[in-house]
Design a protein around this motif. Structure first.
Motif, mmCIF file in Angstrom:
data_model
loop_
_atom_site.group_PDB
_atom_site.id
_atom_site.type_symbol
_atom_site.label_atom_id
_atom_site.label_comp_id
_atom_site.label_asym_id
_atom_site.label_seq_id
_atom_site.Cartn_x
_atom_site.Cartn_y
_atom_site.Cartn_z
ATOM 1 N N ILE A 161 65.813 52.083 50.031
ATOM 2 C CA ILE A 161 66.013 51.239 48.917
ATOM 3 C C ILE A 161 65.141 51.137 47.711
ATOM 4 N N THR A 162 65.845 50.632 47.041
ATOM 5 C CA THR A 162 65.400 50.693 45.522
ATOM 6 C C THR A 162 64.537 50.036 44.894
ATOM 7 N N MET A 163 63.222 50.569 44.171
ATOM 8 C CA MET A 163 62.132 48.913 44.349
ATOM 9 C C MET A 163 61.401 50.168 42.599
ATOM 10 N N HIS A 164 61.399 49.123 41.656
ATOM 11 C CA HIS A 164 60.772 49.061 40.393
ATOM 12 C C HIS A 164 59.057 48.585 40.478
ATOM 13 N N LYS A 165 57.563 49.551 40.412
ATOM 14 C CA LYS A 165 56.784 48.983 40.879
ATOM 15 C C LYS A 165 56.291 49.227 39.502
ATOM 16 N N LEU A 166 55.298 48.095 38.648
ATOM 17 C CA LEU A 166 54.866 48.180 37.728
ATOM 18 C C LEU A 166 53.049 47.584 38.244
ATOM 19 N N VAL A 167 52.158 48.454 37.414
ATOM 20 C CA VAL A 167 50.696 48.270 36.899
ATOM 21 C C VAL A 167 50.466 46.549 36.720
ATOM 22 N N VAL A 168 49.926 45.474 37.302
ATOM 23 C CA VAL A 168 49.639 44.457 36.625
ATOM 24 C C VAL A 168 48.336 44.316 36.617
ATOM 25 N N TYR A 169 46.937 44.993 37.350
ATOM 26 C CA TYR A 169 45.848 44.733 37.157
ATOM 27 C C TYR A 169 45.141 45.522 37.415
ATOM 28 N N LYS A 170 44.327 46.146 37.170
ATOM 29 C CA LYS A 170 42.937 47.370 37.841
ATOM 30 C C LYS A 170 42.222 46.336 38.522
ATOM 31 N N THR A 171 41.401 47.143 39.630
ATOM 32 C CA THR A 171 40.289 46.579 40.380
ATOM 33 C C THR A 171 39.623 47.956 40.154
ATOM 34 N N LEU A 172 37.986 46.957 39.735
ATOM 35 C CA LEU A 172 37.340 47.378 39.303
ATOM 36 C C LEU A 172 36.044 46.749 39.748
ATOM 37 N N GLU A 173 34.532 48.256 40.140
ATOM 38 C CA GLU A 173 33.153 46.907 40.998
ATOM 39 C C GLU A 173 32.686 45.535 39.603
ATOM 40 N N CYS A 174 32.113 44.662 40.694
ATOM 41 C CA CYS A 174 31.362 43.721 39.921
ATOM 42 C C CYS A 174 30.064 44.241 39.080
ATOM 43 N N GLU A 175 29.982 44.351 38.839
ATOM 44 C CA GLU A 175 28.816 43.947 37.346
ATOM 45 C C GLU A 175 27.306 44.007 38.268
ATOM 46 N N SER A 176 27.584 42.746 38.988
ATOM 47 C CA SER A 176 26.140 42.615 39.603
ATOM 48 C C SER A 176 26.267 42.643 41.123
ATOM 49 N N LEU A 177 27.339 43.716 41.475
ATOM 50 C CA LEU A 177 26.821 43.873 43.198
ATOM 51 C C LEU A 177 26.004 44.426 43.205
ATOM 52 N N GLY A 178 25.454 45.641 43.343
ATOM 53 C CA GLY A 178 24.169 46.533 43.411
ATOM 54 C C GLY A 178 22.931 45.728 43.591
ATOM 55 N N GLU A 179 22.621 44.811 41.876
ATOM 56 C CA GLU A 179 21.562 43.260 42.196
ATOM 57 C C GLU A 179 21.563 42.495 43.767
ATOM 58 N N ASP A 180 23.084 41.666 44.042
ATOM 59 C CA ASP A 180 23.105 40.601 43.881
ATOM 60 C C ASP A 180 22.696 41.564 46.349
ATOM 61 N N LEU A 181 23.780 43.052 46.044
ATOM 62 C CA LEU A 181 23.273 43.073 47.068
ATOM 63 C C LEU A 181 22.400 43.422 48.071
ATOM 64 N N VAL A 182 21.363 44.175 47.209
ATOM 65 C CA VAL A 182 19.816 44.273 47.509
ATOM 66 C C VAL A 182 18.921 42.884 47.392
ATOM 67 N N LYS A 183 19.934 41.567 46.957
ATOM 68 C CA LYS A 183 18.958 40.448 47.030
ATOM 69 C C LYS A 183 18.852 40.029 48.326
ATOM 70 N N ILE A 184 20.354 40.020 48.730
ATOM 71 C CA ILE A 184 20.818 39.481 50.853
ATOM 72 C C ILE A 184 20.341 40.415 51.501
ATOM 73 N N LEU A 185 19.661 41.786 50.523
ATOM 74 C CA LEU A 185 19.065 42.150 51.925
ATOM 75 C C LEU A 185 18.194 42.039 52.403
ATOM 76 N N LYS A 186 17.295 41.713 51.212
ATOM 77 C CA LYS A 186 16.033 41.293 51.146
ATOM 78 C C LYS A 186 15.715 40.123 51.478
#
Length: 278
Positions: A161-186
């Motif tokens: 089955i033929t398919m045409h694939k196109l990348v339309v977005y990039k997935t990146l880490e949220c800038e505040s992930l580390g800070e927000d994760l530590v807040k929840i753990l504490k």
């Protein structure tokens, strides 16, 4: 109540006040759990003009493959100035992974022939497509992320089955992930809690931030949405206590209920509808 107020942290790409998010919160609260969101990812849309060009050639395609909410959003952005581009697509099958993607494709793009909303992952969707699409049909159009796995591509290629694939977005880490994760753990250091992971990328970035902030990954009681995320979490060393078969509230609540009864993830064995962990 079953949850006894235990905290469930939903590790999602972004926090959005929408029907899908509200459905998870409503189901978890009804089961007696407390909810928090941890924004883990951010997204960057790319190839907008090329996407618009490909969408304008709808007559050259037999259907559309949509595997995420972000793909739907990318299409909406691409046709923002001329929504008539979607007129012909509305008559073609749009193969969607999960009810949330299907619902957004209908409401935001006006697609009328959505298929696969009840399916839980890309493999099931690809197998459905292979049953529906004839080998000599026009190609399918598959807009996706740059980290999209080859499941759909491999299965459809094997079925000629033929398919045409196109990348339309990039997935990146949220800038505040580390800070927000530590807040929840504490904040909840003495409070029982479970972390729910919705994608392999989320597991990857979460694990990296634990290491960076000197937390042990073995202390995280983790639940995965789907088998692909499950495999990624094993790879990064998580203690996995349960796996929800589908990305939907009822399946997640059932998985968390199972996880609550597990003392040691190594002893976790679940019913036939779930993945068995030895």
């Amino acid at each position: 109540m079953a949850g006894d107020g235990e905290l469930v942290v939903l590790c999602r790409g972004v926090y959005e006040e929408n029907d899908e998010q509200n459905a998870y919160v409503k189901a978890l609260k009804a089961a007696g759990y407390t909810c928090e969101f941890l924004r883990t990812l951010r997204f960057e849309f790319v190839n907008k003009s090329e996407l618009r060009k490909w969408l304008s050639m709808a007559h050259d395609y037999s259907g559309l493959i949509l595997t995420s909410l972000r793909t739907v959003e990318a299409i909406a952005l691409a046709v923002d100035e001329d929504t008539s581009i979607l007129d012909h697509w509305k008559k073609l099958p749009a193969y969607c992974v999960g009810p949330a993607t299907e619902s957004l494709a209908q409401s935001q793009l006006g697609l009328q022939c959505c298929i696969g909303g009840q399916l839980g992952n890309s493999q099931e969707l690809a197998e459905k497509i292979a049953l529906d699409i004839k080998k000599d049909s026009k190609p399918l159009f598959y807009p996706c992320s740059e980290i999209a796995r080859g499941t759909i591509t491999d299965i459809l290629r094997a079925c000629n089955i033929t398919m045409h694939k196109l990348v339309v977005y990039k997935t990146l880490e949220c800038e505040s992930l580390g800070e927000d994760l530590v807040k929840i753990l504490k904040k909840y250091v003495d409070h029982p809690k479970m972390f729910v992971f919705f994608s392999p990328s989320i597991a990857e970035y979460f694990a990296a931030q634990l290491k960076k902030n000197f937390y042990s990954i073995m202390e995280i009681k983790a639940v995965a949405i789907g088998s692909v995320t499950r495999l990624a979490m094993y790879h990064y060393g998580f203690n996995l206590f349960a796996v929800a078969k589908k990305p939907e509230p009822a399946a997640l609540v059932e998985a968390i209920t199972i996880a609550k009864s597990v003392v040691d993830a190594r002893e976790y064995v679940v019913a036939a509808d779930y993945v068995r962990i030895k």
